[in-house]
Design a protein around this motif. Structure first.
Motif, short mmCIF file in Angstrom:
data_model
loop_
_atom_site.label_atom_id
_atom_site.label_comp_id
_atom_site.label_asym_id
_atom_site.label_seq_id
_atom_site.Cartn_x
_atom_site.Cartn_y
_atom_site.Cartn_z
N SER A 252 -9.35 -17.45 -2.72
CA SER A 252 -10.61 -18.01 -3.22
C SER A 252 -11.80 -17.72 -2.28
O SER A 252 -12.94 -17.74 -2.71
CB SER A 252 -10.47 -19.51 -3.44
OG SER A 252 -10.32 -20.16 -2.20
N LYS B 70 -13.35 -26.18 -1.49
CA LYS B 70 -11.97 -25.65 -1.42
C LYS B 70 -11.24 -26.18 -0.19
O LYS B 70 -10.08 -26.56 -0.26
CB LYS B 70 -11.99 -24.12 -1.42
CG LYS B 70 -11.90 -23.58 -2.83
CD LYS B 70 -12.46 -22.21 -2.97
CE LYS B 70 -12.73 -21.95 -4.45
NZ LYS B 70 -13.77 -20.96 -4.65
N ARG C 266 -22.07 -22.41 1.39
CA ARG C 266 -21.48 -22.23 0.07
C ARG C 266 -20.60 -23.44 -0.24
O ARG C 266 -19.53 -23.61 0.34
CB ARG C 266 -20.66 -20.94 0.06
CG ARG C 266 -21.52 -19.69 0.16
CD ARG C 266 -20.74 -18.49 0.58
NE ARG C 266 -20.29 -18.60 1.98
CZ ARG C 266 -19.78 -17.59 2.67
NH1 ARG C 266 -19.65 -16.40 2.13
NH2 ARG C 266 -19.40 -17.77 3.92
N TRP C 267 -21.12 -24.28 -1.18
CA TRP C 267 -20.43 -25.52 -1.48
C TRP C 267 -19.04 -25.29 -2.08
O TRP C 267 -18.15 -26.13 -1.92
CB TRP C 267 -21.29 -26.42 -2.37
CG TRP C 267 -22.26 -27.19 -1.54
CD1 TRP C 267 -23.59 -26.93 -1.38
CD2 TRP C 267 -21.96 -28.32 -0.70
NE1 TRP C 267 -24.15 -27.84 -0.50
CE2 TRP C 267 -23.17 -28.69 -0.06
CE3 TRP C 267 -20.81 -29.04 -0.41
CZ2 TRP C 267 -23.26 -29.75 0.84
CZ3 TRP C 267 -20.90 -30.10 0.49
CH2 TRP C 267 -22.11 -30.45 1.09
N ASP C 268 -18.88 -24.17 -2.82
CA ASP C 268 -17.56 -23.92 -3.41
C ASP C 268 -16.51 -23.71 -2.31
O ASP C 268 -15.37 -24.15 -2.42
CB ASP C 268 -17.60 -22.75 -4.40
CG ASP C 268 -18.11 -21.46 -3.77
OD1 ASP C 268 -18.96 -21.55 -2.85
OD2 ASP C 268 -17.68 -20.38 -4.20
#
Lengths: 241, 411
Positions: free
Chosen positions: A101, B8, B2-4
């Motif tokens: 990811s 995660k 990047r917050w994603d």
């Protein structure tokens, strides 16, 4: 593909871990980084992987500079070292998905890549079990899968067969060969000369942080008038010291 | 940022910790079991041992028994509604008999006691262990008997000149509690509440803090994470949020268990113990706030949880192994424990903005003030801002540590 020039790493004023090291690799080759424990191999590889900052010199991976373009460098390398572990409470699949990811891969791409790796590394049936239940060999397969999940152009294997049984060790060596076959670079760092002789086309011999010799395996043996790489290693390092 | 990526890391920490049975024990069971155990168990234990001591006939030594009037002897030995009387025993060394445990206390009559009031006061020496809770019960019994004897002599003297007993007490003070509902609820055990809340935060967060830093270093998985494109800052924020999530879960469960304990103590326990006075009224240790009070408590707990999480992350990243990190966290637990014990003397502290701006100390005092109904929104804001400022400092320090080769590769 990978260029290391005049690389130096100092820890304080007294410790010189890597001393003015230079080498470069070509596409589709397995390049050996050979030396005893404490020779500076891991420090060199950590600098290539952007984990340590070089004191002097430069490193370029796929055209990207480790100092100024660290993220692009990280997108182009995969690292496996003997001490790298897993998250015991996550399954192999969850670990691979987690690491994938960070490379901006979509869910479908991740699933496809995991399927490919699972076939290549023969880990299908165990992928959905927690890593804490894995054998050492299976753990190492996941570590390799994690390192190449994004299909990097340079794969670093640092003492990657440490502690593995003969079957797991064979699987690592075969994977390295197959990866090279896809036009990638594999940096194979080891202190086991028989492995390097079996696997690498060219190699650099390092001792006390310095480059002692760099050539094809055959040329190194010829230069040292040795039957095998281990004898060549001793002759060349003794001559240099 | 990047917050994603941050999410995660957060999700991975949540999943990994949630699957760890240690976490379930520390995060969920500790507040749910330990809080009621302390807040109900201690008062029950204290109450029952006190009662059993009152109902026991203690042995009290006497030197100079012949100088003791029979009426005083009777008062000492006779049972009363307050409890059993005492058993008198002749001894030769007052202090030694108490120290040897032969007697609970020793009475020394150096002079013959008067049989009527009017002369000079005659002292009676009472030898006992002042440091012992147990001795206080026998001291009360002796004191009550001597006071009664003394009052009887005074009453007799007053009666002989035609005066009623109340002549010497024309005015009597009556104590009326001015405590608010919140103060009554918090009571003398109120200082436990900040301790339980902050200990809950630390206990809930520490497992994740250790595992996501020292644990990852020990396993070698941190190195693997740092060679991916995620930045160190995103790693630190993701891990801090992961630690905070479990710290907050534990803090939330602590508040729930405190409320449950308060309800049980007020509504169920008196019936079980067949007592008219609920233990909560005797010792407190409960919370009775309005909606705004709970909101402020939650805000303080939330910011304290984030701050402590960032602090724990800072401490643990220095450790080489899980065990080493556990050792490093001991002083933090001690600071909270000692600080909370010091809260017993919080009434003597001069409140000022500066006091509330001291990290942890301000948090503990503001929680105590709040549950006593004294804490206002302004004070809470000082604490919240302090916690957030120190969170930023700790995150910056953690980021620095995550970039330092000496810290990451200490192995």
């Amino acid at each position: 593909m990978l260029q290391v020039q005049n690389l130096t790493k100092r820890y304080g004023a007294k410790v010189l871990a890597v001393d003015n090291l230079s080498f470069q690799t070509k596409e589709g080759e397995i390049y050996g980084l050979l030396g005893p424990n404490g020779a500076g191999k891991t420090t060199t590889l950590r600098m290539i992987a952007t984990l340590l900052e070089p004191s002097e010199g430069s490193i370029s991976v796929a055209g990207f500079d480790v100092r100024t373009q660290a993220e692009q460098v990280r997108r182009n390398i995969g690292v496996v070292n003997g001490g790298m572990g897993l998250y015991d409470r996550l399954t192999g699949r969850e670990i691979l998905e987690y690491f994938a990811s960070f490379y901006g891969m979509g869910k479908l791409d991740i699933a496809k890549r995991i399927k490919e790796l699972s076939t290549a590394l023969e880990m299908n049936e165990l992928l959905d079990r927690r890593a804490g239940e894995y054998s050492t060999g299976m753990k190492q397969k996941i570590v390799i899968g994690r390192a190449v999940i994004h299909n990097p152009s340079v794969l670093i294997l640092d003492e990657a067969t440490n502690g593995l049984d003969v079957v797991a060790r064979r699987a690592v060596l075969e994977f390295a060969r197959a990866y090279k076959g896809a036009g990638k670079v594999v940096i194979y760092s080891t202190h086991i000369m028989s492995e390097a002789e079996e696997l690498c086309e060219r190699a650099a011999i390092i001792d006390h942080g310095r480059l002692i010799a760099e050539d094809s395996i055959q040329a190194l043996k010829t230069r040292a008038s040795a039957q095998n790489l281990e004898d060549a290693f001793f002759t060349l390092t003794k001559g240099a010291n | 940022m990047r917050w994603d990526f941050v999410l995660k890391v957060l999700f991975k920490e949540l999943l990994s910790t949630w699957r760890d049975s240690r976490t379930l024990r520390a995060t969920i069971l500790m507040p749910l079991i330990l809080n009621p155990l302390i807040l109900l168990g201690l008062p029950i234990l204290f109450n029952s041992t006190q009662s059993s001591e009152v109902e026991k006939r203690q042995v009290v030594g006497v030197i100079g028994l012949e100088r003791m009037p029979a009426s005083l002897k009777k008062l000492l030995e006779t049972d009363s509604v307050q409890g059993k009387g005492i058993e008198l025993k002749t001894v030769t060394d007052a202090t030694k008999s108490v120290q040897d445990g032969d007697t609970e206390a020793t009475l020394v009559f150096k002079q013959t006691l008067p049989t009527e009031a009017g002369g000079s006061s005659v002292p009676i020496e009472v030898h006992l262990k002042l440091s012992s809770q147990k001795s206080r019960v026998v001291a009360d019994k002796i004191s009550t008997a001597i006071d009664t004897f003394s009052n009887q002599l005074v009453a007799k003297k007053l009666a002989s000149v035609g005066l009623p007993e109340q002549t010497l007490r024309p005015v009597v003070a009556q104590t009326v509690s001015a405590d608010t509902v919140a103060e009554k609820a918090s009571g003398i055990f109120g200082f436990f509440i900040p301790l339980l809340l902050l200990s809950g935060i630390i206990a809930g967060g520490q497992s994740t803090a250790i595992d996501s830093t020292a644990g990852e270093k020990e396993r070698g998985s941190l190195e693997a994470l740092l060679v991916t494109p995620i930045s160190r800052f995103e790693v630190v924020i993701g891990k801090t949020l992961g630690v905070t999530a479990f710290a907050l879960l534990s803090a939330f469960l602590s508040i729930i268990s405190l409320l449950g304990t308060g309800w049980f103590s007020k509504n169920v326990l008196p019936r079980l113990m067949k007592s008219d006075t609920p233990l909560s009224q005797l010792f407190g240790g409960n919370i009775a706030l309005d909606a705004q009070g709970y909101l402020i408590l939650l805000l303080i707990a939330l910011t304290a949880a984030v701050m402590l999480s960032a602090l724990m992350l800072n401490i643990c990243i220095f450790a080489k192994s899980f065990k080493e990190a556990q050792t490093y966290l001991v002083p933090l637990n001690l600071v909270v424990s000692f600080g909370s014990i010091g809260l017993q003397f919080a009434d003597f502290l001069q409140r000022s903005s500066l006091l509330y701006a001291i990290p942890l100390v301000g948090t503990m005092i503001s929680i105590l003030d709040l549950i006593k109904g004294k804490g206002g929104f302004g004070v809470a804001m000082i604490v919240v801002v302090t916690n957030l400022v120190f969170t930023a400092i700790f995150v910056a320090l953690a980021l620095r540590s995550f970039k330092r080769e000496q810290v990451l590769f200490r192995n």
